[in-house]
Design a protein around this motif. Structure first.
Motif, PDB file in Angstrom:
ATOM      1  N   LEU A  42      12.562  -9.746   3.140  1.00 23.59           N
ATOM      2  CA  LEU A  42      12.489  -9.508   1.556  1.00 23.59           C
ATOM      3  C   LEU A  42      11.104  -9.313   0.460  1.00 23.59           C
ATOM      4  CD1 LEU A  42      14.573 -12.799   1.279  1.00 23.59           C
ATOM      5  CD2 LEU A  42      15.557 -10.569   1.056  1.00 23.59           C
ATOM      6  N   LEU A  43      10.200  -9.391   1.832  1.00 24.88           N
ATOM      7  CA  LEU A  43       8.493  -8.932   0.932  1.00 24.88           C
ATOM      8  C   LEU A  43       8.566  -7.781  -0.034  1.00 24.88           C
ATOM      9  CD1 LEU A  43       6.293 -10.958   2.909  1.00 24.88           C
ATOM     10  CD2 LEU A  43       7.389 -11.751   0.309  1.00 24.88           C
ATOM     11  N   GLY A  44       9.460  -6.338   1.334  1.00 28.83           N
ATOM     12  CA  GLY A  44       9.286  -4.913   1.367  1.00 28.83           C
ATOM     13  C   GLY A  44      10.377  -5.024   0.219  1.00 28.83           C
ATOM     14  N   ALA A  45      11.835  -6.183  -0.188  1.00 25.73           N
ATOM     15  CA  ALA A  45      12.307  -5.485  -1.506  1.00 25.73           C
ATOM     16  C   ALA A  45      11.242  -5.475  -2.705  1.00 25.73           C
ATOM     17  CB  ALA A  45      13.716  -6.362  -1.509  1.00 25.73           C
ATOM     18  N   VAL A  46      10.583  -7.633  -2.441  1.00 26.26           N
ATOM     19  CA  VAL A  46       9.883  -7.587  -3.783  1.00 26.26           C
ATOM     20  C   VAL A  46       9.410  -6.695  -4.024  1.00 26.26           C
ATOM     21  CG1 VAL A  46       8.257  -9.696  -4.648  1.00 26.26           C
ATOM     22  CG2 VAL A  46      10.330  -9.881  -3.239  1.00 26.26           C
ATOM     23  N   SER A  47       8.137  -6.235  -3.692  1.00 27.01           N
ATOM     24  CA  SER A  47       6.898  -4.767  -3.519  1.00 27.01           C
ATOM     25  C   SER A  47       7.830  -3.386  -4.415  1.00 27.01           C
ATOM     26  CB  SER A  47       6.580  -4.455  -2.296  1.00 27.01           C
ATOM     27  OG  SER A  47       6.185  -4.873  -1.370  1.00 27.01           O
ATOM     28  N   VAL A  48       9.570  -3.204  -3.633  1.00 31.63           N
ATOM     29  CA  VAL A  48      10.333  -1.543  -4.584  1.00 31.63           C
ATOM     30  C   VAL A  48      10.441  -2.684  -5.621  1.00 31.63           C
ATOM     31  CG1 VAL A  48      11.751  -0.522  -4.389  1.00 31.63           C
ATOM     32  CG2 VAL A  48      10.752  -1.274  -2.338  1.00 31.63           C
ATOM     33  N   ALA A  49      10.799  -3.584  -5.625  1.00 34.58           N
ATOM     34  CA  ALA A  49      10.777  -3.695  -7.545  1.00 34.58           C
ATOM     35  C   ALA A  49       9.290  -4.055  -8.169  1.00 34.58           C
ATOM     36  CB  ALA A  49      11.520  -5.909  -7.099  1.00 34.58           C
ATOM     37  N   GLY A  50       8.456  -3.897  -7.352  1.00 33.08           N
ATOM     38  CA  GLY A  50       7.346  -4.856  -8.506  1.00 33.08           C
ATOM     39  C   GLY A  50       7.382  -3.208  -8.911  1.00 33.08           C
ATOM     40  N   LEU A  51       7.087  -2.347  -7.510  1.00 34.36           N
ATOM     41  CA  LEU A  51       6.616  -0.628  -8.784  1.00 34.36           C
ATOM     42  C   LEU A  51       7.268  -0.239  -9.770  1.00 34.36           C
ATOM     43  CD1 LEU A  51       6.005   0.314  -4.496  1.00 34.36           C
ATOM     44  CD2 LEU A  51       4.309   0.068  -6.846  1.00 34.36           C
ATOM     45  N   VAL A  52       9.394  -0.563  -8.993  1.00 33.01           N
ATOM     46  CA  VAL A  52      10.387  -0.111 -10.147  1.00 33.01           C
ATOM     47  C   VAL A  52       9.777  -0.917 -11.568  1.00 33.01           C
ATOM     48  CG1 VAL A  52      12.497  -0.160 -10.768  1.00 33.01           C
ATOM     49  CG2 VAL A  52      11.816   0.219  -8.605  1.00 33.01           C
ATOM     50  N   LEU A  53       9.415  -2.335 -11.744  1.00 28.66           N
ATOM     51  CA  LEU A  53       9.323  -2.733 -12.469  1.00 28.66           C
ATOM     52  C   LEU A  53       8.297  -1.868 -13.210  1.00 28.66           C
ATOM     53  CD1 LEU A  53       9.367  -4.833 -14.758  1.00 28.66           C
ATOM     54  CD2 LEU A  53       8.034  -6.234 -13.205  1.00 28.66           C
ATOM     55  N   ALA A  54       6.932  -1.647 -12.894  1.00 28.96           N
ATOM     56  CA  ALA A  54       5.744  -1.219 -13.333  1.00 28.96           C
ATOM     57  C   ALA A  54       5.665   0.698 -13.691  1.00 28.96           C
ATOM     58  CB  ALA A  54       4.352  -0.241 -11.922  1.00 28.96           C
ATOM     59  N   LEU A  55       6.413   1.157 -12.740  1.00 30.14           N
ATOM     60  CA  LEU A  55       7.061   2.495 -13.095  1.00 30.14           C
ATOM     61  C   LEU A  55       7.451   2.177 -15.216  1.00 30.14           C
ATOM     62  CD1 LEU A  55       8.351   4.795 -10.119  1.00 30.14           C
ATOM     63  CD2 LEU A  55       6.942   5.237 -11.570  1.00 30.14           C
ATOM     64  N   VAL A  93       1.204   8.474  -9.307  1.00 28.34           N
ATOM     65  CA  VAL A  93       0.802   7.300  -7.985  1.00 28.34           C
ATOM     66  C   VAL A  93       1.979   6.638  -8.014  1.00 28.34           C
ATOM     67  CG1 VAL A  93      -0.508   5.307  -7.869  1.00 28.34           C
ATOM     68  CG2 VAL A  93      -1.636   7.360  -9.068  1.00 28.34           C
ATOM     69  N   LEU A  94       2.505   5.993  -9.329  1.00 28.15           N
ATOM     70  CA  LEU A  94       3.389   4.770  -9.002  1.00 28.15           C
ATOM     71  C   LEU A  94       4.754   5.320  -7.918  1.00 28.15           C
ATOM     72  CD1 LEU A  94       2.863   2.751 -11.987  1.00 28.15           C
ATOM     73  CD2 LEU A  94       2.066   1.972 -10.001  1.00 28.15           C
ATOM     74  N   GLY A  95       5.353   6.214  -8.475  1.00 29.29           N
ATOM     75  CA  GLY A  95       6.437   6.836  -7.615  1.00 29.29           C
ATOM     76  C   GLY A  95       5.935   7.270  -6.371  1.00 29.29           C
ATOM     77  N   GLY A  96       4.690   8.026  -6.156  1.00 28.66           N
ATOM     78  CA  GLY A  96       4.326   8.182  -4.595  1.00 28.66           C
ATOM     79  C   GLY A  96       3.870   6.591  -4.170  1.00 28.66           C
ATOM     80  N   ALA A  97       4.047   5.646  -4.455  1.00 29.65           N
ATOM     81  CA  ALA A  97       3.788   4.536  -3.954  1.00 29.65           C
ATOM     82  C   ALA A  97       4.949   4.142  -3.627  1.00 29.65           C
ATOM     83  CB  ALA A  97       3.100   3.212  -5.266  1.00 29.65           C
ATOM     84  N   LEU A  98       5.663   4.339  -4.669  1.00 30.71           N
ATOM     85  CA  LEU A  98       7.049   3.793  -4.928  1.00 30.71           C
ATOM     86  C   LEU A  98       7.796   4.532  -3.226  1.00 30.71           C
ATOM     87  CD1 LEU A  98      10.109   2.334  -6.199  1.00 30.71           C
ATOM     88  CD2 LEU A  98      10.604   3.920  -7.305  1.00 30.71           C
ATOM     89  N   LEU A  99       7.938   5.174  -3.066  1.00 28.11           N
ATOM     90  CA  LEU A  99       8.342   6.220  -2.389  1.00 28.11           C
ATOM     91  C   LEU A  99       7.878   5.849  -0.642  1.00 28.11           C
ATOM     92  CD1 LEU A  99       9.011   9.693  -3.179  1.00 28.11           C
ATOM     93  CD2 LEU A  99      10.673   8.519  -3.186  1.00 28.11           C
ATOM     94  N   THR A 100       6.517   5.451  -0.786  1.00 24.25           N
ATOM     95  CA  THR A 100       6.384   5.473   0.764  1.00 24.25           C
ATOM     96  C   THR A 100       6.464   4.053   1.124  1.00 24.25           C
ATOM     97  OG1 THR A 100       3.699   6.586  -0.084  1.00 24.25           O
ATOM     98  CG2 THR A 100       3.254   5.057   1.544  1.00 24.25           C
ATOM     99  N   ALA A 101       6.435   2.757   0.159  1.00 24.54           N
ATOM    100  CA  ALA A 101       6.938   1.448  -0.014  1.00 24.54           C
ATOM    101  C   ALA A 101       8.985   1.674   0.736  1.00 24.54           C
ATOM    102  CB  ALA A 101       7.697   0.644  -1.344  1.00 24.54           C
ATOM    103  N   LEU A 102       9.307   2.691   0.099  1.00 23.50           N
ATOM    104  CA  LEU A 102      10.840   3.181   0.699  1.00 23.50           C
ATOM    105  C   LEU A 102      10.546   3.717   2.322  1.00 23.50           C
ATOM    106  CD1 LEU A 102      12.602   4.791  -1.702  1.00 23.50           C
ATOM    107  CD2 LEU A 102      12.485   2.254  -1.096  1.00 23.50           C
ATOM    108  N   LEU A 103       9.718   4.185   2.445  1.00 21.12           N
ATOM    109  CA  LEU A 103       9.661   5.007   3.761  1.00 21.12           C
ATOM    110  C   LEU A 103       9.133   3.815   4.870  1.00 21.12           C
ATOM    111  CD1 LEU A 103       7.647   8.196   3.389  1.00 21.12           C
ATOM    112  CD2 LEU A 103      10.227   7.669   3.810  1.00 21.12           C
ATOM    113  N   SER A 104       8.287   3.010   3.782  1.00 17.15           N
ATOM    114  CA  SER A 104       7.918   1.715   5.272  1.00 17.15           C
ATOM    115  C   SER A 104       9.096   0.390   5.509  1.00 17.15           C
ATOM    116  CB  SER A 104       6.227   1.476   3.750  1.00 17.15           C
ATOM    117  OG  SER A 104       5.261   2.193   4.333  1.00 17.15           O
ATOM    118  N   MET A 105      10.254   0.750   4.856  1.00 12.08           N
ATOM    119  CA  MET A 105      11.067  -0.539   4.844  1.00 12.08           C
ATOM    120  C   MET A 105      11.630   0.382   5.978  1.00 12.08           C
ATOM    121  SD  MET A 105      11.712  -1.114   1.559  1.00 12.08           S
ATOM    122  CE  MET A 105      12.709  -2.101   1.463  1.00 12.08           C
ATOM    123  N   ALA A 106      12.077   1.555   6.326  1.00  9.88           N
ATOM    124  CA  ALA A 106      12.793   2.007   7.111  1.00  9.88           C
ATOM    125  C   ALA A 106      13.342   1.045   8.548  1.00  9.88           C
ATOM    126  CB  ALA A 106      12.614   3.200   8.475  1.00  9.88           C
ATOM    127  N   GLY A 107      12.247   0.318   8.799  1.00 14.07           N
ATOM    128  CA  GLY A 107      12.265  -0.871  10.305  1.00 14.07           C
ATOM    129  C   GLY A 107      12.750   0.379  11.666  1.00 14.07           C
TER     130      GLY A 107
END
Length: 522
Positions: A42-55, A93-107
């Motif tokens: 869930l921490l990954g989902a929270v991080s993605v949500a935070g980046l979306v909010l920042a965008l 920057v924030l869009g790139g970080a969001l895509l990086t977060a999605l790549l990192s959630m692949a498991g």
């Protein structure tokens, strides 16, 4: 100066993009202490949500006319400005970080994604912390804030590169990245101290004014400060001959972090370089203009020459090719900044437009590399042979990304971005640089098209080993290549799809970013 003159105003809306990202980093770090182990994803989902909010927090700032942390007396000098330049880079920057977060959630079991599962709190905290510093830097308008933001963006990245505990390549990559960045920071701080000694100010606009009235005895100090600051940022942007850390760092880092460095870290370096040259050092354009033109010529030539030499059977050859490609692309990005020394600051809009295009398609290419690595962990270029037969949509997406980087249809945005960069050199009277850029673009066509052609060739025999390669180049030689591709994780698919949609949208409506080339960003 009296104490009252140091009282500063604070516009919380203006600082929302980096502020929200920093707050979410702390939330994730604290939550990691209390969340049960099976709920850590869930921490990954929270991080993605935070980046979306920042965008989303960028939307109220569209007018680009907000400033904060300003001195209340004397000259109106501000340390933070949310202008059009800052907003464009923060979007990148924030869009790139969001895509990086999605790549990192692949498991899954592949090394590129495993670290986000093994150390979720540390991983997401470091990623968000680095993104907050990267979002702060383009809005910085004094040298102190600029250096602090640069280090906030860089320090977590060192740990992210070396987060694979026990992996020799990861540790080596982190060490090289750390040592090169420390050297760059030391050189930059020395340059900043010289500039401050010559001008008596750290605010960029005040530095520009001060450099026009430097006493004769301090002119050598000011010139040395300008050049040393320039060299410091040349390390950060991977400009030749300061690019030596790039290939090994990208290969040793987890794939999502390599993607992050290729886009977000590069955007940080280039935005800082634009600020110090175009805003702070215009009086010394006769020094930094020719220097950046030489850097651009060397960088694009070295990057393309090394990319041409990459073997199709070498382990991690795909990432190495993307690494050298990113060096060549950095050379193209330097061209409009060099042109700004001759034709005015408006030329830097071409760099911003090119960076936005490059960010979307390069992150998409790394996303496809992460997807292919799940079945073929050696990461050779030969592993992409026949990808269209196994994963048609994935192959088409990668082909589109590569054609965008090459500047060929249907990657229209890549073509237009290269044309705007080429035009900036011609308009500035840098004909020799424009000719060299054209030659390098032709060289780049070879390795981009060679990789694209592999996607549609008949599949060859699956060979899990890197034939003829030394053991150091094939640490995963025991890993089998699966004949039938497994289902891709949804976050990974979402990241590739999002990058493809952005690339297609920009190719269909290139004016969305190309209008930046005709806009005064400052």
């Amino acid at each position: 100066m009296s104490a009252a003159a140091l009282v500063q105003s604070v516009d919380w809306l203006a600082v929302a993009p980096p502020g929200i990202t920093a707050v979410m980093a702390l939330v994730v770090l604290v939550a990691d202490l209390f969340v049960e182990e099976h709920r850590k994803p869930l921490l990954g989902a929270v991080s993605v949500a935070g980046l979306v909010l920042a965008l989303l927090s960028l939307l109220p700032l569209r007018s680009g006319d907000r400033t904060t942390f300003c001195l209340t007396r004397g000259h109106h000098l501000c340390s933070y400005t949310a202008d059009h330049f800052a907003l464009a880079i923060q979007l990148l920057v924030l869009g790139g970080a969001l895509l990086t977060a999605l790549l990192s959630m692949a498991g899954g079991d592949c090394a590129p994604e495993a670290e986000a599962d093994r150390f979720p709190g540390e991983y997401w905290f470091l990623l968000l912390s680095s993104a907050s510093g990267a979002a702060l830097l383009p809005a910085a308008r004094d040298l102190a804030t600029l250096v602090v933001a640069l280090e906030v963006a860089s320090l977590p990245a060192f740990a992210l590169v070396g987060i694979r505990r026990g992996d020799r390549l990861s540790a080596e990559a982190a060490l090289k990245f750390f040592l090169s960045s420390v050297a760059a920071t030391a050189v930059m701080l020395l340059g900043v101290s010289f500039v401050y000694a010559a001008t008596g100010s750290l605010h960029l606009s005040a530095v520009a004014t001060g450099l026009t009235h430097v006493p004769d005895q301090l002119r050598p100090v000011a010139g040395a400060g300008v050049l040393l600051t320039l060299v410091g940022f040349a390390f950060k942007t991977a400009a030749a001959p300061f690019h030596f850390w790039v290939p090994d760092t990208y290969v040793g880092a987890p794939l999502p972090i390599a993607a992050y460095l290729s886009v977000v870290s590069k955007a940080v370096g280039f935005s800082g370089l634009i600020l110090v040259t175009v805003v702070a050092f215009p009086p010394y354009a006769h020094l930094w203009g020719p220097a950046l033109a030489v850097f651009a010529a060397l960088t694009m030539s070295v990057g393309n020459a090394a990319a041409l030499r990459q073997s199709a059977t070498r382990a991690r050859g795909a990432v190495r090719l993307l690494a050298w490609s990113s060096v060549a692309q950095a050379g193209y990005l330097l061209v409009p900044i060099a042109a700004a020394a001759y034709a005015g600051e408006q030329r830097v809009g071409s760099t911003v437009a090119y960076a936005l295009m490059y960010a979307a398609v390069n992150l998409g290419a790394f996303g496809v590399a992460a997807l292919v690595a799940r079945a073929r962990p050696l990461g050779r270029l030969d592993d992409y042979r026949g990808l269209y037969a196994r994963r048609p949509l994935t192959a088409l997406a990668l082909a589109f990304f590569l054609l965008c980087l090459a500047g060929l249809p249907p990657g229209i945005i890549g073509l237009f971005a290269k044309v705007t960069v080429f035009s900036s050199a011609v308009d500035a009277g840098l004909g020799w640089l424009a000719v060299l850029m054209a030659a390098n673009v032709v060289c780049g066509l070879y390795y981009y098209l060679r990789w694209t052609a592999l996607l549609f060739r008949a599949p060859g025999r699956a060979d899990p080993s890197a034939a003829g390669q030394p053991e150091a180049d094939a640490p995963e030689a025991d890993a089998p290549a699966t004949a039938v591709p497994e289902a891709a994780p949804r976050p990974l698919v979402a990241a590739v799809a999002l990058a493809a949609v952005v690339g297609l949208a920009l190719s269909g409506a290139p004016q969305l970013v190309l209008r930046l080339t005709d806009t005064n960003l400052f």
